[in-house]
Design a protein around this motif. Sequence first.
Motif, PDB file in Angstrom:
ATOM      1  N   GLU A   1      89.553 137.218 -12.650  1.00 43.50           N
ATOM      2  CA  GLU A   1      88.629 137.143 -13.591  1.00 43.50           C
ATOM      3  C   GLU A   1      88.343 137.472 -14.981  1.00 43.50           C
ATOM      4  OE1 GLU A   1      87.086 133.850 -14.644  1.00 43.50           O
ATOM      5  OE2 GLU A   1      86.171 135.074 -16.369  1.00 43.50           O
TER       6      GLU A   1
ATOM      7  N   THR B   1      76.820 125.000 -18.755  1.00 45.21           N
ATOM      8  CA  THR B   1      76.270 123.911 -18.193  1.00 45.21           C
ATOM      9  C   THR B   1      74.483 124.582 -18.453  1.00 45.21           C
ATOM     10  OG1 THR B   1      77.682 123.526 -17.050  1.00 45.21           O
ATOM     11  CG2 THR B   1      75.648 122.566 -16.602  1.00 45.21           C
TER      12      THR B   1
ATOM     13  N   ASP C   1      88.562 121.772 -17.048  1.00 44.17           N
ATOM     14  CA  ASP C   1      88.809 121.536 -18.062  1.00 44.17           C
ATOM     15  C   ASP C   1      90.034 121.525 -18.865  1.00 44.17           C
ATOM     16  OD1 ASP C   1      86.388 120.936 -18.070  1.00 44.17           O
ATOM     17  OD2 ASP C   1      85.111 122.054 -19.832  1.00 44.17           O
TER      18      ASP C   1
HETATM   19  C1  FAD Z   1      77.023 123.337 -23.944  1.00 41.91           C
HETATM   20  C2  FAD Z   1      77.197 122.323 -22.531  1.00 41.91           C
HETATM   21  C3  FAD Z   1      77.206 121.834 -21.497  1.00 41.91           C
HETATM   22  C4  FAD Z   1      77.492 121.439 -20.395  1.00 41.91           C
HETATM   23  N1  FAD Z   1      76.935 120.910 -20.025  1.00 41.91           N
HETATM   24  C5  FAD Z   1      77.380 120.655 -18.865  1.00 41.91           C
HETATM   25  C6  FAD Z   1      76.682 119.178 -17.678  1.00 41.91           C
HETATM   26  O1  FAD Z   1      75.619 119.353 -17.847  1.00 41.91           O
HETATM   27  N2  FAD Z   1      77.060 118.902 -16.716  1.00 41.91           N
HETATM   28  C7  FAD Z   1      78.212 118.830 -16.109  1.00 41.91           C
HETATM   29  O2  FAD Z   1      78.952 118.482 -15.405  1.00 41.91           O
HETATM   30  N3  FAD Z   1      79.400 119.640 -17.251  1.00 41.91           N
HETATM   31  C8  FAD Z   1      78.570 120.457 -18.569  1.00 41.91           C
HETATM   32  N4  FAD Z   1      79.360 121.454 -19.038  1.00 41.91           N
HETATM   33  C9  FAD Z   1      81.007 121.500 -19.068  1.00 41.91           C
HETATM   34  C10 FAD Z   1      81.190 122.452 -17.332  1.00 41.91           C
HETATM   35  O3  FAD Z   1      81.091 123.028 -18.205  1.00 41.91           O
HETATM   36  C11 FAD Z   1      82.924 121.930 -17.637  1.00 41.91           C
HETATM   37  O4  FAD Z   1      82.683 121.107 -17.248  1.00 41.91           O
HETATM   38  C12 FAD Z   1      83.187 123.913 -16.391  1.00 41.91           C
HETATM   39  O5  FAD Z   1      82.385 124.489 -16.871  1.00 41.91           O
HETATM   40  C13 FAD Z   1      84.782 123.550 -16.254  1.00 41.91           C
HETATM   41  O6  FAD Z   1      84.573 124.211 -15.217  1.00 41.91           O
HETATM   42  P1  FAD Z   1      86.348 124.982 -15.078  1.00 41.91           P
HETATM   43  O7  FAD Z   1      86.462 126.147 -14.495  1.00 41.91           O
HETATM   44  O8  FAD Z   1      87.211 124.483 -15.010  1.00 41.91           O
HETATM   45  O9  FAD Z   1      86.219 125.951 -16.054  1.00 41.91           O
HETATM   46  P2  FAD Z   1      85.450 127.463 -16.466  1.00 41.91           P
HETATM   47  O10 FAD Z   1      84.165 126.698 -16.196  1.00 41.91           O
HETATM   48  O11 FAD Z   1      85.529 127.479 -18.045  1.00 41.91           O
HETATM   49  O12 FAD Z   1      85.803 128.584 -16.152  1.00 41.91           O
HETATM   50  C14 FAD Z   1      86.785 129.092 -16.653  1.00 41.91           C
HETATM   51  C15 FAD Z   1      87.132 130.641 -16.589  1.00 41.91           C
HETATM   52  O13 FAD Z   1      88.193 130.992 -16.392  1.00 41.91           O
HETATM   53  C16 FAD Z   1      88.597 132.083 -17.204  1.00 41.91           C
HETATM   54  N5  FAD Z   1      89.524 132.731 -17.739  1.00 41.91           N
HETATM   55  C17 FAD Z   1      90.080 132.558 -19.031  1.00 41.91           C
HETATM   56  N6  FAD Z   1      91.853 132.112 -19.560  1.00 41.91           N
HETATM   57  C18 FAD Z   1      91.588 133.295 -18.198  1.00 41.91           C
HETATM   58  C19 FAD Z   1      92.992 133.598 -17.954  1.00 41.91           C
HETATM   59  N7  FAD Z   1      93.915 134.847 -18.447  1.00 41.91           N
HETATM   60  N8  FAD Z   1      92.594 135.159 -16.234  1.00 41.91           N
HETATM   61  C20 FAD Z   1      91.957 135.059 -16.084  1.00 41.91           C
HETATM   62  N9  FAD Z   1      90.191 134.514 -16.131  1.00 41.91           N
HETATM   63  C21 FAD Z   1      90.539 133.545 -17.144  1.00 41.91           C
HETATM   64  C22 FAD Z   1      87.079 132.115 -18.039  1.00 41.91           C
HETATM   65  O14 FAD Z   1      87.505 133.317 -18.509  1.00 41.91           O
HETATM   66  C23 FAD Z   1      86.246 131.815 -17.375  1.00 41.91           C
HETATM   67  O15 FAD Z   1      85.385 132.377 -16.532  1.00 41.91           O
HETATM   68  C24 FAD Z   1      78.883 121.639 -19.811  1.00 41.91           C
HETATM   69  C25 FAD Z   1      79.413 122.189 -21.485  1.00 41.91           C
HETATM   70  C26 FAD Z   1      79.708 123.631 -22.171  1.00 41.91           C
HETATM   71  C27 FAD Z   1      80.232 124.170 -23.247  1.00 41.91           C
END
Ligand code: FAD
Length: 464
Positions: A33, A47, A309
């Motif tokens: 991370e 979220t 995402d």
């Molecule tokens: C304003 C907003 C409101 C939202 N509301 C909702 C909601 O109400 N309900 C819902 O279901 N979803 C909601 N979402 C969407 C939800 O936040 C995402 O779907 C979710 O966070 C995706 O999860 P993820 O694990 O794919 O990525 P993320 O949560 O984006 O986590 C990815 C992680 O990877 C890390 N990373 C990136 N590159 C590297 C690298 N090279 N090396 C190491 N670490 C790295 C980042 O630092 C981050 O911590 C919302 C999003 C936003 C922006």
Amino acid sequence: MNTYDLLVIGSGPAGQRAAIAGVKKGKRVALAETRNVVGGVCINTGTIPSKTLREAVLHFSGYNYRSTYGLNYRVKEKISMDDLTFRVQHVIKTEIEVIQAQLSRNGVEVLNGTASFQDSHTVKITGPAGMSPVQAEHIVIAVGTKPAASTKVSINGRNIINSDQILELQELPKTLLVVGGGVIGVEYTCMFAALGIRVVLIEKRPTLLEFADHEIVEALSYHLRDSRVTMRLNEEVESVEEQEDGTVVANLESKKKVSGGALLYAVGRSGNIDELNLTAAGIEADSRGRIPVDKDYRTKTPNIFAVGDVIGFPSLASVSMEQGRIAVARIFGDETVRSHAEAYPYGIYTIPEISFIGKTEEQLTEEDVPYEVGVAYYREIARGQISGDTTGRLKLIFHRETRAILGVHIIGEGATELVHIGQAVMVLNGTIDYFVDTVFNYPTLAECYKAAAFNGINRLARFD
Ligand SMILES: Cc1cc2nc3c(=O)[nH]c(=O)nc-3n(C[C@H](O)[C@H](O)[C@H](O)COP(=O)(O)OP(=O)(O)OC[C@H]3O[C@@H](n4cnc5c(N)ncnc54)[C@H](O)[C@@H]3O)c2cc1C
């Protein structure tokens, strides 16, 4: 060099679930991370902050009580940004602690640093402790997204901001321009409008939330107008200027100008792939940084999977978690883990909230499916009157012949919880008759299901 059975990159919902699923399979798992805290966009900027902020808005603005105590009812007359963010910081901190504890209890090794591929099995982790390469037999990419940048809008983090910067606003503007009529833009529009701030919402498409049922979006649009939101649909921003008095002017392609105290740019997000050096792993992302995967979330390189995402639609925390769990099951040859993808729910935390599962009327019409609709209005249900939500509605869509539930669409208080009743019936292949034959607690909003079912069955006989 440290070696692992599974290396997960990113600690958002997708990465967390992937890492824990790996441990449950008895594997040695590491989680890289970049940030110095776990949780990803979900906990830190997306979220959780937005939903906690919404709760604070509903409380301080007295929004839920206005139909009971009058339109001018407020819990606090002058609401500040500090009032709104006070609880947000507390919830973020607690959620981070919960996730940290889960990862450590399960024996996931968290590596603090940025991951970058050297080859398909070797990843360089660069962090505060320097650079260290690690090797893994299998790798899950769960790096999420960041707000998409635009050459037309220069974000300055003060009065021209993206959705990751909302909490950094020093004070509430008197008027706000929101660019983007997708989920994030519309959710924030509702929150600021509920605070009494005048919002201008600019969207280049002819409708907001284009993937949602049109009738529900129309109902939301009514609420937005009622909250003095100006909707500029079919309009695109050409440029944005900051004025000397600190206000912001958006010049539209149609030559109109709109001005406000601040501008929130919420048009799309792109994959966090810049640091990953994907080519070294034999992977190519598309122009929006999304990584292509197959139905098991496997990339073009067989030992590397991608979830959350960074693979694109639907980009929800709820679905991202599930993708992490399924991908790791497939990595270790487990085909028994499955998920009801046809009934993934959508929760949109507008004010009032929207939630749905299954197909929309527009999709079913396109597919020539003979369907019928049953609608219940909250105002006809005792609980709607008691809680003061007299504008909500629940719409059931079912097959005219088999009577199977094809979709459930709700706008109003509790929509994101209520939808799960319909989801269970749909996944278990229930029909509209289930709701007719079932007794619901009285007075509850769940009774809407029964009222909507009666309405739909009556329409079957009428052909209207
Ligand atoms: C304003 C907003 C409101 C939202 N509301 C909702 C909601 O109400 N309900 C819902 O279901 N979803 C909601 N979402 C969407 C939800 O936040 C995402 O779907 C979710 O966070 C995706 O999860 P993820 O694990 O794919 O990525 P993320 O949560 O984006 O986590 C990815 C992680 O990877 C890390 N990373 C990136 N590159 C590297 C690298 N090279 N090396 C190491 N670490 C790295 C980042 O630092 C981050 O911590 C919302 C999003 C936003 C922006």
